[in-house]
Enzyme design. Structure first.
Site, mmCIF file in Angstrom:
data_model
loop_
_atom_site.group_PDB
_atom_site.id
_atom_site.type_symbol
_atom_site.label_atom_id
_atom_site.label_comp_id
_atom_site.label_asym_id
_atom_site.label_seq_id
_atom_site.Cartn_x
_atom_site.Cartn_y
_atom_site.Cartn_z
ATOM 1 C CB CYS A 46 -0.975 -0.025 1.184
ATOM 2 S SG CYS A 46 -0.215 -0.019 2.821
ATOM 3 C CG ASN B 201 4.273 -1.697 5.313
ATOM 4 O OD1 ASN B 201 5.394 -2.012 5.700
ATOM 5 N ND2 ASN B 201 3.290 -2.579 5.258
ATOM 6 C CB CYS C 97 -3.819 1.641 7.027
ATOM 7 S SG CYS C 97 -3.622 3.145 8.010
ATOM 8 N NE ARG C 98 -4.571 1.442 1.755
ATOM 9 C CZ ARG C 98 -4.364 2.161 0.663
ATOM 10 N NH1 ARG C 98 -5.203 2.058 -0.342
ATOM 11 N NH2 ARG C 98 -3.319 2.970 0.593
ATOM 12 C CB SER C 99 0.211 -3.537 2.775
ATOM 13 O OG SER C 99 1.083 -2.634 3.409
ATOM 14 C CG ASP D 275 -5.384 5.807 2.279
ATOM 15 O OD1 ASP D 275 -5.425 5.443 3.472
ATOM 16 O OD2 ASP D 275 -4.510 6.575 1.834
#
Ligand code: 4NP
Length: 164
Positions: A11, A14, A16-18, A128
């Site tokens: 993401c 690095n 939150c999402r990934s 995001d």
């Protein structure tokens, strides 16, 4: 028995999402008895060394995913050679990855969207959640659980990343 597929989630930050994708697939693959190696990285360098966003940690923990030990790092050119798949959260991540790809090396993987593994999901990209509210973190988890199940099913069926 072939080696476990190696999947890197990408993401922007690095945090939150990934890292959420990494923790979700690590736990669900373990529970399913399927070997998949996972890591995550960001296209940006602004959070290198940081732990995941506390909101991502808290929402993940509510569903049994442990993000607490993860630390942010930035994607490198070597990642394109060391991983069987680079799975990006959104199209802007894909755009940011393109110039890093060592195209002169035939082994370099071509990044794809993580939600390619969740064809039944309502979205093609994982939004995001950083500047939004708490609901955004739940949506991230919903989408990444669907992605994880698709990825695990593909690996089980011999159609996963790195399969030949
Ligand atoms: P991520 O979220 O890409 O899912 O880790 C973000 C984290 C930080 C920022 C943006 C998105 N930021 O602008 O600092």
């Amino acid at each position: 028995m072939s080696a476990a597929p190696r999947v890197l989630f990408v993401c922007l930050g690095n945090i939150c999402r990934s890292p959420t994708a990494e923790a979700v697939v690590r736990r669900r693959a373990h529970d399913a008895g399927v070997a998949i190696e996972v890591d995550s990285a960001g296209t940006g360098g602004g959070h290198v060394g940081d732990p995941p966003d506390p909101r991502a940690v808290a929402h993940g923990a509510r569903r049994g995913y442990d993000l607490s030990a993860l630390r942010a790092r930035q994607v490198t050119c070597e990642d394109f050679l060391e991983w069987d798949a680079l799975l990006a959260m959104d199209a802007s991540n894909l755009d940011a990855l393109a110039p890093l790809r060592p195209g002169w090396d035939r082994r370099a993987v071509t990044p794809q969207l993580a939600l390619d593994y969740a064809p039944g999901a309502d979205a093609r990209e994982v939004p995001d959640p950083y500047y939004g509210g708490e609901a955004g973190f739940d949506l991230v988890l919903d989408l990444l659980e669907a992605m994880s199940d698709g990825l695990i099913a593909a690996v089980k069926a011999g159609r996963g990343p790195g399969a030949r």
